[in-house]
Write a protein that holds these residues in place. Structure first.
Motif, PDB file in Angstrom:
ATOM      1  N   SER A 161     -13.717 116.919 150.867  1.00 51.71           N
ATOM      2  CA  SER A 161     -12.737 117.459 151.791  1.00 51.71           C
ATOM      3  C   SER A 161     -12.767 117.547 153.197  1.00 51.71           C
ATOM      4  CB  SER A 161     -12.653 119.196 151.167  1.00 51.71           C
ATOM      5  OG  SER A 161     -13.643 119.832 151.959  1.00 51.71           O
ATOM      6  N   LYS A 162     -14.191 117.481 153.572  1.00 52.36           N
ATOM      7  CA  LYS A 162     -14.454 117.217 155.129  1.00 52.36           C
ATOM      8  C   LYS A 162     -14.237 115.912 155.444  1.00 52.36           C
ATOM      9  CE  LYS A 162     -17.444 121.201 155.745  1.00 52.36           C
ATOM     10  NZ  LYS A 162     -17.254 121.940 154.651  1.00 52.36           N
ATOM     11  N   VAL A 163     -14.804 114.934 154.583  1.00 49.85           N
ATOM     12  CA  VAL A 163     -14.563 113.369 154.971  1.00 49.85           C
ATOM     13  C   VAL A 163     -13.418 112.840 154.835  1.00 49.85           C
ATOM     14  CG1 VAL A 163     -15.689 111.168 154.410  1.00 49.85           C
ATOM     15  CG2 VAL A 163     -17.050 113.236 154.618  1.00 49.85           C
ATOM     16  N   ASP A 164     -12.867 112.839 153.570  1.00 54.21           N
ATOM     17  CA  ASP A 164     -11.573 112.147 153.293  1.00 54.21           C
ATOM     18  C   ASP A 164     -10.444 113.054 153.206  1.00 54.21           C
ATOM     19  OD1 ASP A 164     -12.955 109.863 152.831  1.00 54.21           O
ATOM     20  OD2 ASP A 164     -13.622 110.480 150.946  1.00 54.21           O
ATOM     21  N   GLY A 165     -10.406 114.444 153.473  1.00 59.77           N
ATOM     22  CA  GLY A 165      -9.048 115.227 153.535  1.00 59.77           C
ATOM     23  C   GLY A 165      -8.978 116.226 152.197  1.00 59.77           C
ATOM     24  N   ILE A 166      -8.229 117.079 152.219  1.00 60.10           N
ATOM     25  CA  ILE A 166      -7.986 117.983 151.017  1.00 60.10           C
ATOM     26  C   ILE A 166      -7.163 117.403 149.923  1.00 60.10           C
ATOM     27  CG2 ILE A 166      -5.834 118.739 151.863  1.00 60.10           C
ATOM     28  CD1 ILE A 166      -8.276 121.141 150.348  1.00 60.10           C
ATOM     29  N   SER A 167      -6.609 116.184 150.163  1.00 56.59           N
ATOM     30  CA  SER A 167      -5.733 115.827 149.031  1.00 56.59           C
ATOM     31  C   SER A 167      -6.994 114.985 147.974  1.00 56.59           C
ATOM     32  CB  SER A 167      -4.885 114.688 149.726  1.00 56.59           C
ATOM     33  OG  SER A 167      -3.909 115.484 150.291  1.00 56.59           O
ATOM     34  N   SER A 168      -7.779 114.067 148.751  1.00 57.33           N
ATOM     35  CA  SER A 168      -8.899 113.780 148.030  1.00 57.33           C
ATOM     36  C   SER A 168      -9.967 114.508 147.135  1.00 57.33           C
ATOM     37  CB  SER A 168      -9.896 112.887 149.167  1.00 57.33           C
ATOM     38  OG  SER A 168      -8.893 111.919 149.819  1.00 57.33           O
ATOM     39  N   ALA A 169      -9.932 115.716 147.949  1.00 51.75           N
ATOM     40  CA  ALA A 169     -10.839 116.730 147.275  1.00 51.75           C
ATOM     41  C   ALA A 169     -10.034 117.209 146.087  1.00 51.75           C
ATOM     42  CB  ALA A 169     -10.975 117.983 148.175  1.00 51.75           C
ATOM     43  N   GLU A 170      -8.722 117.506 146.094  1.00 46.68           N
ATOM     44  CA  GLU A 170      -8.046 118.022 144.951  1.00 46.68           C
ATOM     45  C   GLU A 170      -7.781 116.923 143.838  1.00 46.68           C
ATOM     46  OE1 GLU A 170      -4.284 120.538 146.497  1.00 46.68           O
ATOM     47  OE2 GLU A 170      -4.025 118.626 147.045  1.00 46.68           O
ATOM     48  N   ASN A 171      -7.827 115.538 144.117  1.00 44.79           N
ATOM     49  CA  ASN A 171      -7.820 114.496 143.341  1.00 44.79           C
ATOM     50  C   ASN A 171      -9.293 114.470 142.567  1.00 44.79           C
ATOM     51  OD1 ASN A 171      -5.135 113.761 143.819  1.00 44.79           O
ATOM     52  ND2 ASN A 171      -5.979 112.184 145.222  1.00 44.79           N
ATOM     53  N   TYR A 172     -10.421 114.780 143.328  1.00 43.28           N
ATOM     54  CA  TYR A 172     -11.693 114.772 142.604  1.00 43.28           C
ATOM     55  C   TYR A 172     -11.878 115.850 141.716  1.00 43.28           C
ATOM     56  CZ  TYR A 172     -16.702 115.443 142.255  1.00 43.28           C
ATOM     57  OH  TYR A 172     -18.191 115.472 141.653  1.00 43.28           O
ATOM     58  N   TYR A 173     -11.308 117.072 142.084  1.00 43.82           N
ATOM     59  CA  TYR A 173     -11.482 118.242 141.200  1.00 43.82           C
ATOM     60  C   TYR A 173     -10.390 118.097 139.983  1.00 43.82           C
ATOM     61  CZ  TYR A 173      -9.618 123.146 139.761  1.00 43.82           C
ATOM     62  OH  TYR A 173      -9.266 124.216 139.074  1.00 43.82           O
ATOM     63  N   LEU A 174      -9.258 117.327 140.067  1.00 44.32           N
ATOM     64  CA  LEU A 174      -8.441 117.283 138.948  1.00 44.32           C
ATOM     65  C   LEU A 174      -8.896 116.469 137.841  1.00 44.32           C
ATOM     66  CD1 LEU A 174      -4.936 116.932 140.572  1.00 44.32           C
ATOM     67  CD2 LEU A 174      -5.774 118.965 139.191  1.00 44.32           C
ATOM     68  N   LYS A 175      -9.911 115.481 138.345  1.00 47.00           N
ATOM     69  CA  LYS A 175     -10.447 114.505 137.415  1.00 47.00           C
ATOM     70  C   LYS A 175     -11.823 115.036 136.625  1.00 47.00           C
ATOM     71  CE  LYS A 175      -9.231 110.416 140.024  1.00 47.00           C
ATOM     72  NZ  LYS A 175      -9.748 109.424 140.858  1.00 47.00           N
ATOM     73  N   LEU A 176     -11.998 116.173 137.009  1.00 48.10           N
ATOM     74  CA  LEU A 176     -13.344 116.977 136.542  1.00 48.10           C
ATOM     75  C   LEU A 176     -12.764 117.467 135.065  1.00 48.10           C
ATOM     76  CD1 LEU A 176     -14.937 118.929 139.471  1.00 48.10           C
ATOM     77  CD2 LEU A 176     -15.693 116.971 138.462  1.00 48.10           C
ATOM     78  N   SER A 177     -13.700 117.444 134.149  1.00 47.46           N
ATOM     79  CA  SER A 177     -13.322 118.187 132.967  1.00 47.46           C
ATOM     80  C   SER A 177     -13.400 119.758 133.182  1.00 47.46           C
ATOM     81  CB  SER A 177     -14.490 117.827 131.549  1.00 47.46           C
ATOM     82  OG  SER A 177     -15.647 118.227 131.954  1.00 47.46           O
ATOM     83  N   ASN A 178     -12.496 120.432 132.264  1.00 47.76           N
ATOM     84  CA  ASN A 178     -12.524 121.917 132.288  1.00 47.76           C
ATOM     85  C   ASN A 178     -13.794 122.291 132.271  1.00 47.76           C
ATOM     86  OD1 ASN A 178      -9.896 121.819 132.930  1.00 47.76           O
ATOM     87  ND2 ASN A 178      -9.137 122.072 130.790  1.00 47.76           N
ATOM     88  N   SER A 179     -14.742 121.856 131.329  1.00 48.12           N
ATOM     89  CA  SER A 179     -16.083 122.541 131.005  1.00 48.12           C
ATOM     90  C   SER A 179     -16.931 122.445 132.499  1.00 48.12           C
ATOM     91  CB  SER A 179     -16.808 121.803 130.040  1.00 48.12           C
ATOM     92  OG  SER A 179     -16.870 120.387 130.456  1.00 48.12           O
ATOM     93  N   LEU A 180     -16.449 121.688 133.514  1.00 50.04           N
ATOM     94  CA  LEU A 180     -17.304 121.529 134.618  1.00 50.04           C
ATOM     95  C   LEU A 180     -16.845 122.443 135.747  1.00 50.04           C
ATOM     96  CD1 LEU A 180     -18.035 117.639 134.712  1.00 50.04           C
ATOM     97  CD2 LEU A 180     -19.675 119.675 134.039  1.00 50.04           C
ATOM     98  N   LYS A 181     -15.626 123.165 135.326  1.00 55.47           N
ATOM     99  CA  LYS A 181     -14.756 123.930 136.661  1.00 55.47           C
ATOM    100  C   LYS A 181     -15.296 125.407 136.522  1.00 55.47           C
ATOM    101  CE  LYS A 181     -10.940 120.781 136.879  1.00 55.47           C
ATOM    102  NZ  LYS A 181      -9.668 120.460 136.510  1.00 55.47           N
ATOM    103  N   ASP A 182     -16.700 125.521 136.861  1.00 55.89           N
ATOM    104  CA  ASP A 182     -17.234 127.012 136.836  1.00 55.89           C
ATOM    105  C   ASP A 182     -16.855 127.674 138.417  1.00 55.89           C
ATOM    106  OD1 ASP A 182     -18.974 125.913 138.704  1.00 55.89           O
ATOM    107  OD2 ASP A 182     -20.676 126.208 137.496  1.00 55.89           O
ATOM    108  N   GLY A 183     -17.532 128.729 138.289  1.00 55.99           N
ATOM    109  CA  GLY A 183     -17.017 129.519 139.711  1.00 55.99           C
ATOM    110  C   GLY A 183     -17.618 128.789 140.944  1.00 55.99           C
ATOM    111  N   ARG A 184     -18.568 127.904 140.911  1.00 50.27           N
ATOM    112  CA  ARG A 184     -19.087 127.279 142.079  1.00 50.27           C
ATOM    113  C   ARG A 184     -18.004 126.270 142.318  1.00 50.27           C
ATOM    114  NH1 ARG A 184     -23.707 127.054 138.765  1.00 50.27           N
ATOM    115  NH2 ARG A 184     -25.244 128.612 139.719  1.00 50.27           N
ATOM    116  N   VAL A 185     -17.538 125.703 141.514  1.00 42.48           N
ATOM    117  CA  VAL A 185     -16.322 124.379 141.894  1.00 42.48           C
ATOM    118  C   VAL A 185     -14.995 124.914 142.277  1.00 42.48           C
ATOM    119  CG1 VAL A 185     -15.124 122.466 140.702  1.00 42.48           C
ATOM    120  CG2 VAL A 185     -17.642 123.017 140.145  1.00 42.48           C
ATOM    121  N   TYR A 186     -14.777 126.265 141.476  1.00 38.23           N
ATOM    122  CA  TYR A 186     -13.517 126.664 142.122  1.00 38.23           C
ATOM    123  C   TYR A 186     -13.711 127.349 143.757  1.00 38.23           C
ATOM    124  CZ  TYR A 186     -10.882 126.978 137.703  1.00 38.23           C
ATOM    125  OH  TYR A 186     -10.251 126.839 136.583  1.00 38.23           O
ATOM    126  N   GLY A 187     -14.999 127.828 143.759  1.00 36.29           N
ATOM    127  CA  GLY A 187     -15.376 128.292 145.109  1.00 36.29           C
ATOM    128  C   GLY A 187     -15.185 127.279 146.131  1.00 36.29           C
TER     129      GLY A 187
END
Length: 540
Positions: A161-187
């Motif tokens: 998010s800091k280097v490539d912008g919020i859109s790139s961070a969102e794309n990275y997040y969307l590619k993660l499997s749901n099992s990897l999206k815990d409180g830290r990642v949401y945070g």
């Protein structure tokens, strides 16, 4: 007890480093080491059972004898220290080569780069805002197939998010499997949204965290409260604080600090004091100096100076060890109260406590003395700073230069500026901007524009913009005198400074003062901006 100078000379403690307490996002991103006993061949696999949620199985891959021999040889390599790796990365002669070139070179030299070393390097790079380099180290680490935890995924998301912008961070997040999206990642994603003021997306994600029962601790609430503070939606800060108390989410020191600040900004000193009384009853909270600094600031804004001074005395009682930050706040706040004697007292204690005094601290004490009306004292400290500092910092002198200009001391302004040049000082954009105002007061438009041109040409001050009042005065002159050449030069300055695309800034320049409560009419703002833009356009 108030701080006093020691009566006898004592040996000085070495310089210390303090944490930046204002950074609310940091608890998301502490690295975790994989348990000892697992090599890089060990991996975690997510296993879904019919009886319940996903569990984690530890799979140990069998190796051939030849592969085991290679691994054994790698394990025998000497481990590189994180500090040596960090220093080599930080001092790369050509950063364009990327972190991979340095890390590959370490391996070529026969040195081992364990994961914990790389994680420590990343932490240090992030501490000094070397985000691009930190992200490159993460990518190198991933390419080596090290096990990556969800905590480290959260750190990578933050870096993206800091280097490539919020859109790139969102794309990275969307590619993660749901099992990897815990409180830290949401945070991490929530914090990224808050950093760029994406209010709607932050609120939607916060609601999702609520639904999944992830709001169990203060940090995501603090992120949202900080966002609302930035947007000046103070009532929503109070709503979050109330929700935390209703749902038994413990408030931490940051939660209380933001909450008290929001009440102060609303002008509700009484409510702030009630919240403080509630805070004192919370046995999990240690009443440190920072909370009294917040309250002192609010009391000063409300004109309740006696209560502010009482808070400042509480700050002094709570200073422990070799910490500079409380002194900085005391010096600044006593200046705001107008107590020049107290500024001098704290300054003398500070000088006796630390061997090295950075220019930033000189800047702070000079600013405080100027605000408290002690110009002679400020000038003496400026002279002291000049005598002991080999590196010139224009920000220190700009405080006095600005005061001379705003108070009409024409001769002192010119003598002071000439002194800066004579001592080898390099003015920055703000120096030239102050000097432009000086020329404007004498109606010397060409000289003012020349200073603005010098200001915008300084590549080190990329965030500088001319004061709207200066722009408005020059534009008024151009219209009255039909001075097309000056208007064209002003247009070029504003274009180079990136002002022409900022509707709010341009509207202020045109005389349409905007309300601070964010209720201004966008259409009116844009009309004001277009009006001055059309005035500035060079004649065809």
């Amino acid at each position: 007890m108030l701080l006093r100078l020691p009566t006898t000379a004592t040996s000085k403690a070495p310089l210390f480093r303090h944490r930046q307490h204002g950074r609310l996002s940091s608890p998301f991103f502490h690295s975790l080491s994989f348990p000892s006993g697992f090599s890089s061949s060990t991996r975690l696999e997510l296993v879904t059972t019919s009886s319940g949620p996903t569990s984690v199985a530890i799979i140990c891959a069998l190796r051939s004898n030849s592969r085991s021999h290679v691994t054994a040889n790698y394990e025998k390599r000497p481990k590189a220290s994180w500090l040596a790796v960090y220093k080599r990365l930080s001092s790369m002669p050509d950063p364009e080569n990327g972190a991979a070139s340095v890390l590959d070179q370490y391996e070529d030299e026969g040195k081992k780069l364990p994961k914990f070393v790389l994680i420590r390097v990343i932490k240090q790079l992030r501490k000094f805002s070397r985000y691009k380099l930190a992200l490159e180290v993460y990518e190198w680490l991933e390419n080596r197939r090290f096990l990556i935890t969800t905590r480290e995924i959260a750190i990578k998301l933050d870096l993206i998010s800091k280097v490539d912008g919020i859109s790139s961070a969102e794309n990275y997040y969307l590619k993660l499997s749901n099992s990897l999206k815990d409180g830290r990642v949401y945070g991490a994603l929530l914090n990224a949204y808050a950093n760029v003021s994406e209010k709607e997306k932050a609120e939607a994600l916060f609601d999702k965290m609520r639904e999944q029962g992830l709001i169990k601790y203060a940090l995501p609430c603090n992120v949202m409260m900080t966002l609302y503070m930035k947007l000046k939606e103070y009532d929503k800060v109070e709503e979050i604080a109330s929700e935390m108390m209703e749902k038994n989410v413990p408030l931490d020191i940051y939660s209380y600090n933001i909450w008290l600040s929001s009440l102060g900004y609303q002008g509700s000193v009484e409510k702030m004091e009630q919240a403080f009384e509630q805070m004192k009853l919370d046995t999990s909270i240690n009443l440190g100096w920072a909370i009294f600094s917040t309250m002192a600031t609010i009391y000063i804004k409300a004109g309740q100076l006696e209560k502010a001074e009482s808070c400042l005395r509480e700050i002094e009682r709570r200073i422990q060890g070799q910490r500079r930050l409380p002194y900085h706040f005391l010096i600044s706040l006593y200046g705001s109260v107008g107590k020049k004697e107290e500024v001098h007292r704290i300054w003398n204690v500070y000088k006796s406590s630390f061997l090295n005094i950075p220019s930033m601290t000189y800047r702070g004490v000079i600013s405080s003395l100027v605000r408290s009306g002690d110009i002679e004292g400020a000038e003496n400290i400026y002279d002291e700073w000049l005598s002991i500092n080999s590196a010139f910092d224009p920000r220190v002198g700009n405080i006095l230069l600005g005061w001379y200009v705003s108070n009409g001391f024409t001769e002192k302004t010119e003598v002071f500026f000439n002194q800066i040049i004579a001592t080898g000082g390099q003015p920055n954009s703000w120096t030239w901007g102050i000097l432009a105002d000086h020329h404007m007061r004498a109606r010397r438009i060409p000289e003012a524009l020349s200073c603005l041109k010098d200001a915008v040409s300084d590549t080190k001050s990329k965030y500088w913009r001319p004061r709207p009042e200066t722009v408005s005065c020059i534009l008024q002159h151009c219209e009255q005198e039909n001075d097309g050449a000056s208007k064209e030069l002003l247009f070029e300055v504003l274009k180079e400074a990136g002002c022409l695309t900022d509707a709010k800034y341009m509207s202020i320049c045109s005389g349409n003062e905007l309300e601070e409560d964010n209720n201004s009419d966008d259409e009116e703002t844009n009309e004001g901006a277009e009006s001055i833009f059309n005035q500035l356009l060079p004649a065809a």
